[in-house]
Design a protein around this motif. Structure first.
Motif: not given
Length: 873
Positions: A791, A803, A807, A830, A834
């Motif tokens: 992530l 992504t 999630v 994280s 990102c």
């Protein structure tokens, strides 16, 4: 040595008997050596002069029963002696010995021996072995010594250390590792290594077990032109490899294909002038691993009109084989194939016979290109072709239809005249041959065949054979509409001549080439016509036929689709053209995808209803390459079109997809999985797929490929299909409880690169399986640290899907408190890395942050709930 039917017909007219083969040899009777042709017939050996027009004086023919024995020279590889004992009443007057120098001694003696045995059984009802002896006759006979002084044997290439070179089979020699022995003691091309061996690979010791078997197979030579006529695709080495692969796996219960692709031979030990192509594949089953390299040797000397297929198959016991062991086995098979070489002289060309074949245009396009590039030889009609092409170029330049107005001044056109009508050139060639054709009993067939060959050669010359990319057939087609009406009409007749459209079954006296109007008058019957398929490919790719039909039929394309369907389903049409039609359909479906569906609904529906039955019929066939293209066309057709999906399902496509999954062909499997991804969006369609037995097949593909890094695209689609099937609770429980899908997906996920399509599909499949509570604990303990690390690297352009799936999987896993607590320490770090959040808040002006923030908030809420339940808040 050759069995060329054209030259055999010429020799048969000289010998007054049907012949099996002939060989250009040097003969020594009682006097000086004579160069001529030794012809093997049914009852006699005939000796014909070099010009092929008469028999040698007093040595016309030799009965097989007059041969007492054959003596093979051990000091050379070319000489043998026929010792004769003429029988009572024999017509032979050529002495008691015939010394023969032959480049194909072994094969020639083998055929003579077979004919000798057959004649003995036929005349005397006796069964005996053809008597042969070996002796150094080159050191004893002065005739041999004089010939040896002018020609040496080929320089011998010594094999690598640990290999031996005393293995030959059907005219080919090859190297094998020390320890390989013939299984039967005969020269049958089968060898066994009963001890195994050990090598170093990737700095590791790799042990190959005992029981490795090598099979070296050599097919009979076939005419290149006959291969070119094949409608089954056997002229394509890839198609032949698929058939060979199928024959190897017919009796295997479980297997998977590790490697399948083109292969380039890396040795030329005898300076062979012939062309070599290759294909390799590696199959692993429960009991054995099979490595295979297929080679095709084309334009074989001395006549350069034949081709021959060679197969090298290595079978190794599969117990305890590692990935490195498989690579070593495949490399061993490759090395044997690389070392294969003809034991005969490979650079001696019979230029007179080859020039005759060129002048009679008995070559295909690749053959003309090879002869000119390798030997500098071209048909005598090349000047006529230059006149034909230059006349076309001159007309187009005068009309301003091509941009290169200096094209007619190219060096190749110097001194070449032009004609106002290019079609007068082939008419001149036809009239020149009329005196030869007129005397034949089948003159109509010969006249038609000659004009067809002229048309094909002129098409090759026009399509880059003379000027390369400066002027091709595509440029001629693109010039339509830029010139006057009369010029367009003239060029259209040129195109029709080059296409050379004629019924396959002609009435007597009917030798007229049909016009393009045949296409729109009876498109369904077009499969009954023969034509130049290379020209047809160009006409289709340039949309020439489509545009012509639209002009004649007020913009309707229904006839064009019927025409494509007719070609696609006709077995007389070659594989290359049919695969091109599938690509054409693929492009058609893609071009209509973005159109206004309401405006074009009726037209699109007609197109689909014309083409879908043809594509489904192809899927029911046996050619894997063609099936792959047809499936790819249906993938494009079904994308985002619910009505088309229902139409495909009603035509039984789902059942065909399941059947195709049983075929271990990478391209076909991949496109079938693409199609299943499109067709498993609804519960009813998923129910049909499961009912047809797709789940065990998908699991078999997954479990046999999950460690193979070459199959990442297939693994991605398998994960996608399995994930979609898991939308149904019954299927989800079946996959999770009855098959080892979850461990395989976790293993692949660990090795898959982040932010890739494979990773995205794996995360989706894992999330679907984690709808079951017991799977959340297994997956969470293994994967959560990895997901948080990945992530931190995501949220970049092009990674939105991956992504999002990441999630969503974290949210699913967080429903278990222990999983949620594992995420607490690392999640914010994280998200900051990102670029989704900053200082605990959503990052502004970020599209992916705006898209994912509601999900991130839900994940954080769930983590806080888990902490509260454990007393940490």
């Amino acid at each position: 040595m050759s069995s060329d039917p054209v030259i055999l017909d010429v020799l048969a007219s000289t010998c007054k008997e049907a012949l099996q083969l002939f060989e250009q040899v040097v003969l020594v009777f009682d006097g000086p050596s004579i160069r001529g042709n030794l012809c093997v017939g049914k009852h006699f050996i005939y000796f014909v002069n070099r010009e092929l027009d008469k028999l040698l004086d007093r040595r016309e023919r030799l009965s097989y029963l007059d041969i007492e024995r054959a003596v093979i020279d051990t000091s050379t590889a070319r000489f043998f002696l026929l010792e004769l004992n003429p029988q009572k009443g024999s017509l032979w007057r050529g002495g008691n010995k015939v010394l023969v120098q032959s480049e194909h001694r072994e094969l020639l003696l083998q055929r003579i021996g077979l004919c000798w045995q057959a004649e003995l059984m036929y005349r005397r009802f006796e069964v005996k072995k053809f008597p042969q002896a070996k002796a150094p006759i080159g050191e004893q006979l002065p005739g041999v010594q004089s010939l040896m002084s002018t020609k040496n044997d080929l320089v011998k290439i010594v094999p690598y250390q640990g290999y031996e070179d005393d293995f030959t089979y059907r005219g080919y020699s090859f190297w094998l590792r020390e320890g390989f022995k013939s299984m039967s003691g005969l020269k049958d091309g089968t060898y066994l290594h009963d001890k195994g061996w050990e090598v170093t690979y990737n700095a590791q010791q790799v042990v190959i077990p005992p029981g490795v078997r090598i099979v070296f197979q050599v097919d009979d030579e076939r005419m290149v032109m006959d291969m070119d006529k094949s409608s089954t695709g056997m002229d394509n080495l890839r198609t032949m490899a698929m058939e060979y692969e199928r024959s190897l796996t017919d009796n295997l219960d479980q297997f998977y294909v590790v490697v399948s692709g083109q292969y380039m031979k890396k040795m030329n030990r005898t300076d062979d002038i012939a062309s070599w192509d290759g294909w390799e594949f590696f199959i692993r089953s429960k009991e054995y691993a099979f490595a295979c390299v297929l080679l095709r040797r084309t334009y074989i000397p001395p006549l350069c009109s034949t081709c021959q297929d060679i197969a090298v198959v290595l079978r190794c016991p599969a117990q305890n084989l590692t990935n490195d062991s498989c690579e070593v086995v495949l490399d061993e098979c490759r090395f044997i194939a690389d070392s294969a070489a003809s034991i005969f002289e490979s650079r001696v060309i019979d230029r007179s016979a080859l020039q005759t074949r060129l002048d009679t245009l008995h070559f295909n396009e690749d053959g003309f290109r090879w002869a000119e590039g390798q030997l500098g030889m071209a048909p005598v009609h090349r000047r006529a072709a230059l006149k034909f092409v230059k006349s076309i170029v001159k007309i187009l330049i005068s009309e301003g239809s091509i941009w290169d107005d200096t094209l007619d001044e190219a060096d190749v056109f110097k001194g070449v005249p032009t004609m106002h009508d290019p079609l007068l050139v082939p008419q001149e060639l036809a009239s020149e041959a009329e005196s030869l054709v007129q005397v034949a009993s089948d003159r109509d067939e010969r006249r038609i065949a000659w004009m067809r060959r002229i048309s094909r050669y002129f098409a090759y010359c026009l399509d880059g054979g003379l000027l390369g990319e400066r002027f091709t057939f595509a440029r001629l087609v693109q010039s339509f509409g830029r010139a006057s009406f009369d010029t367009d009409r003239l060029m259209k007749t040129v195109v029709e001549f080059l296409l050379h459209l004629m019924p396959r079954e002609l009435a007597r006296g009917d030798d007229k080439v049909r016009g393009l109007s045949t296409l729109w008058h009876e498109p369904e019957e077009f499969g009954k016509y023969s034509f130049n398929e290379l020209i047809m490919r160009q006409l289709l790719s340039e949309n020439f036929i489509l545009n012509e039909m639209k002009k004649r039929l007020q913009g309707s394309t229904s006839q064009y689709e019927a025409f494509l369907a007719s070609l696609l389903t006709n077995d007389n049409v070659g594989l290359g053209l049919r695969t091109m039609i599938c690509r054409q359909i693929l492009d058609m479906m893609g071009s209509t995808k973005d159109q206004n569906q309401k405006e074009h609904a009726d037209e699109f529906d007609k197109t689909v209803r014309n083409l879908i039955p043809a594509l489904v019929k192809v899927m029911k066939g046996s050619n894997h390459i063609l099936m792959s293209y047809a499936t790819a066309a249906l993938v494009n057709l079904s994308a985002s079109r619910e009505n088309m999906k229902q139409l495909l399902v009603s035509n039984g496509v789902l059942s065909l997809c399941v059947q195709q999954l049983k075929i271990k062909h990478d391209d076909l499997t991949l496109y079938t999985l693409y199609l299943l991804v499109n067709l498993t969006k609804t519960p009813h369609h998923r129910y049909i797929v499961v009912k047809e037995g797709a789940v065990p097949l998908l699991v078999d593909i997954l479990t046999s490929s999950y460690q193979n890094l070459r199959k990442q695209r297939i693994l991605a689609e398998v994960a996608s299909v399995l994930g979609q099937l898991c939308n149904d609770p019954e299927t989800r429980s079946l996959i999770s409880e009855s098959f080892p899908v979850l461990p395989c997906l976790l293993w692949v996920n660990d090795s898959a690169p982040p932010n890739t399509k494979l990773k995205s599909k794996l995360l989706f499949a894992l999330r679907q399986l984690c709808m079951l509570g017991q799977n959340k604990i297994k997956v969470g303990q293994h994967i959560i640290p990895i997901l948080l690390e990945e992530l931190a690297l995501s949220a970049r352009p092009g990674t939105e899907e991956c992504t999002t799936n990441l999630v969503l999987l974290l949210i699913s896993l967080a429903s278990v408190n222990t999983n949620a607590l594992m995420m607490f320490d690392q999640l914010d770090i994280s998200l900051e890395s990102c670029g989704i959040q900053k200082d605990g808040m959503q990052v502004k002006n970020s599209r992916i942050a705006a898209m994912l923030w509601p999900k991130v908030e839900a994940l954080k809420t769930r983590i806080n709930d888990a902490r509260a339940a454990c007393g940490e808040l």
